[in-house]
Motif scaffolding. Sequence first.
Motif, PDB file in Angstrom:
ATOM      1  N   ASP A 122      92.054 122.418 -21.054  1.00 18.58           N
ATOM      2  CA  ASP A 122      92.071 124.108 -21.044  1.00 18.58           C
ATOM      3  C   ASP A 122      90.799 124.744 -21.508  1.00 18.58           C
ATOM      4  OD1 ASP A 122      94.397 123.799 -19.681  1.00 18.58           O
ATOM      5  OD2 ASP A 122      95.841 124.307 -21.459  1.00 18.58           O
ATOM      6  N   GLN A 123      90.189 123.784 -22.713  1.00 15.47           N
ATOM      7  CA  GLN A 123      89.114 124.344 -23.217  1.00 15.47           C
ATOM      8  C   GLN A 123      87.931 124.000 -22.648  1.00 15.47           C
ATOM      9  OE1 GLN A 123      88.895 124.748 -27.538  1.00 15.47           O
ATOM     10  NE2 GLN A 123      90.927 123.795 -27.859  1.00 15.47           N
ATOM     11  N   GLY A 124      87.901 123.348 -21.531  1.00  8.53           N
ATOM     12  CA  GLY A 124      86.626 123.086 -20.521  1.00  8.53           C
ATOM     13  C   GLY A 124      86.293 121.618 -21.151  1.00  8.53           C
ATOM     14  N   PHE A 125      87.015 120.850 -21.804  1.00 12.69           N
ATOM     15  CA  PHE A 125      86.502 119.619 -22.072  1.00 12.69           C
ATOM     16  C   PHE A 125      86.617 118.449 -21.007  1.00 12.69           C
ATOM     17  CE2 PHE A 125      85.202 120.783 -26.281  1.00 12.69           C
ATOM     18  CZ  PHE A 125      84.853 119.729 -26.918  1.00 12.69           C
ATOM     19  N   LYS A 126      85.817 117.713 -21.145  1.00 12.99           N
ATOM     20  CA  LYS A 126      86.149 116.295 -20.314  1.00 12.99           C
ATOM     21  C   LYS A 126      86.748 115.286 -21.116  1.00 12.99           C
ATOM     22  CE  LYS A 126      81.718 116.346 -19.391  1.00 12.99           C
ATOM     23  NZ  LYS A 126      81.211 117.929 -19.352  1.00 12.99           N
ATOM     24  N   VAL A 127      88.014 114.767 -20.361  1.00 12.73           N
ATOM     25  CA  VAL A 127      88.951 113.888 -21.251  1.00 12.73           C
ATOM     26  C   VAL A 127      88.757 112.451 -20.607  1.00 12.73           C
ATOM     27  CG1 VAL A 127      91.103 113.474 -22.227  1.00 12.73           C
ATOM     28  CG2 VAL A 127      90.170 115.693 -21.809  1.00 12.73           C
ATOM     29  N   ILE A 128      88.282 111.481 -21.532  1.00  9.56           N
ATOM     30  CA  ILE A 128      88.260 110.317 -20.991  1.00  9.56           C
ATOM     31  C   ILE A 128      89.479 109.440 -21.420  1.00  9.56           C
ATOM     32  CG2 ILE A 128      87.090 108.041 -20.981  1.00  9.56           C
ATOM     33  CD1 ILE A 128      84.493 109.534 -21.292  1.00  9.56           C
ATOM     34  N   LEU A 129      90.552 108.776 -20.683  1.00 13.41           N
ATOM     35  CA  LEU A 129      91.571 108.166 -21.137  1.00 13.41           C
ATOM     36  C   LEU A 129      91.385 106.709 -20.787  1.00 13.41           C
ATOM     37  CD1 LEU A 129      94.468 110.341 -19.563  1.00 13.41           C
ATOM     38  CD2 LEU A 129      93.453 110.523 -21.797  1.00 13.41           C
ATOM     39  N   GLY A 130      91.127 106.014 -22.207  1.00 13.81           N
ATOM     40  CA  GLY A 130      90.900 104.543 -22.029  1.00 13.81           C
ATOM     41  C   GLY A 130      92.021 103.784 -22.379  1.00 13.81           C
ATOM     42  N   TYR A 131      92.232 102.514 -21.785  1.00  7.36           N
ATOM     43  CA  TYR A 131      93.425 101.758 -22.279  1.00  7.36           C
ATOM     44  C   TYR A 131      92.931 100.665 -23.476  1.00  7.36           C
ATOM     45  CZ  TYR A 131      95.879  97.274 -22.140  1.00  7.36           C
ATOM     46  OH  TYR A 131      96.610  96.131 -22.425  1.00  7.36           O
ATOM     47  N   TRP A 132      93.589 100.592 -24.480  1.00  8.33           N
ATOM     48  CA  TRP A 132      93.510  99.641 -25.456  1.00  8.33           C
ATOM     49  C   TRP A 132      94.400  98.725 -25.532  1.00  8.33           C
ATOM     50  CZ3 TRP A 132      90.342 103.570 -26.015  1.00  8.33           C
ATOM     51  CH2 TRP A 132      89.012 103.626 -26.816  1.00  8.33           C
ATOM     52  N   GLU A 133      94.256  97.325 -25.771  1.00 10.64           N
ATOM     53  CA  GLU A 133      95.399  96.384 -25.906  1.00 10.64           C
ATOM     54  C   GLU A 133      95.943  96.559 -27.282  1.00 10.64           C
ATOM     55  OE1 GLU A 133      93.749  92.206 -26.635  1.00 10.64           O
ATOM     56  OE2 GLU A 133      91.797  93.137 -26.746  1.00 10.64           O
ATOM     57  N   ALA A 134      97.220  95.799 -27.299  1.00 13.85           N
ATOM     58  CA  ALA A 134      97.869  95.869 -28.789  1.00 13.85           C
ATOM     59  C   ALA A 134      97.102  95.086 -29.982  1.00 13.85           C
ATOM     60  CB  ALA A 134      99.108  95.279 -28.436  1.00 13.85           C
ATOM     61  N   ASP A 135      97.522  95.054 -30.964  1.00 18.52           N
ATOM     62  CA  ASP A 135      96.936  94.821 -32.218  1.00 18.52           C
ATOM     63  C   ASP A 135      97.325  93.340 -32.396  1.00 18.52           C
ATOM     64  OD1 ASP A 135      99.435  95.306 -32.983  1.00 18.52           O
ATOM     65  OD2 ASP A 135      98.833  96.233 -34.753  1.00 18.52           O
ATOM     66  N   ASN A 136      98.443  92.638 -31.802  1.00 16.14           N
ATOM     67  CA  ASN A 136      98.693  91.416 -32.052  1.00 16.14           C
ATOM     68  C   ASN A 136      97.898  90.212 -31.739  1.00 16.14           C
ATOM     69  OD1 ASN A 136      99.240  91.582 -29.491  1.00 16.14           O
ATOM     70  ND2 ASN A 136     101.357  91.343 -29.530  1.00 16.14           N
ATOM     71  N   SER A 137      97.099  90.233 -30.877  1.00 21.21           N
ATOM     72  CA  SER A 137      96.264  89.320 -30.199  1.00 21.21           C
ATOM     73  C   SER A 137      94.740  89.549 -30.292  1.00 21.21           C
ATOM     74  CB  SER A 137      96.446  88.600 -29.035  1.00 21.21           C
ATOM     75  OG  SER A 137      96.676  89.702 -27.897  1.00 21.21           O
TER      76      SER A 137
END
Length: 344
Positions: A122-137
């Motif tokens: 809404d403020q004109g930003f580009k948003v990159i959504l990136g997948y991260w794995e879990a912290d267990n391995s």
Amino acid sequence: MSRKSRPKAYYAAAIGTSALLLGAVSPLATAEPKEEPSAPLAVSEFQGVNWADPRDNFASDAVVPSGLSTGDDYATTYAKAESIISEFAALGANTVRLPVNPPSVNGDWWGSYTGAIDAATDQGFKVILGYWEADNSKDGRIDDGAAYDAMWDAITSDYVGNDGVYFEPMNEPHGYAESEWLDIAADWLSTYPSVPRERVLIGGTGYSEDVTPVCADSRLDGTLLALHQYGFWHEDWTSYDQWASDLRDRIGSCASRTVLDEFGAAMTTGLDYNGPINGSNEIAYIQAATDAVRELGLGSVYWPGLRNGDSYSLTTLGGSGTDLTLEVTNQSGLDRLHHAWGQG
């Protein structure tokens, strides 16, 4: 990013745009003319920061960027994010990279977390959504294929129609051999054909360290390329030329598609990134990286713009409630970002 889990020494095309074919229009036609699609952005227009969970975005539960809370509803999350994104904008940024994982999207938090995404766009930003794995391995592989698919089904369904949202199928896929990762990336594209390719960032091989194999795979044509580089990868390198050459080697001829969406160095230790190198690994690295971004016309997203407890964080969080503020931790670091972005 996980500085603790990586080795200290690492081994070492323009975006295709389809022509719009317009048929002859009958003078009797009454339909409204279709709006022509906008041209893909030049990667240099990605000028941003990562907004990260204090746990480095690796979590077996929901990822929650610093300053947000799973106890908040959509409206409160939106208001908090609105404050933080406004502060990022004041720094000169126009892009923010946010983490996602299955617990964030497939559970209750997604209904609130979307407030942060919406506040940014809404403020004109580009948003990159990136997948991260879990912290267990932290093995550099997708944790649960079914949950991963459900996550991307939901994300793409909600945001394919929002041109400000970009999708990164995986952060640092270092657990896969090169051919495996290229197959996974190609499968992601075929699974979501409605997502414009110019809104997908495919990470380089390894720790997203080399984009040349991704760039060379014709199945991935039209996508953007996500590259990472850090000074701690070669702590004995104190030469500007070493760092400049290293980055160019891992980009090859693919600069016009490449977004350096993780790079960073210590911002809370008093280093002057505008000053002489004087044997500093970090100063040599940051000066070379920011020069390369500017000279090659790369996109760049600093790690991190905000992450509580991270010495690399460009800002620290202040304020209270939904009135949140950011304080710059190192003005010379911000100066180098402005230089990379062509703002100084």
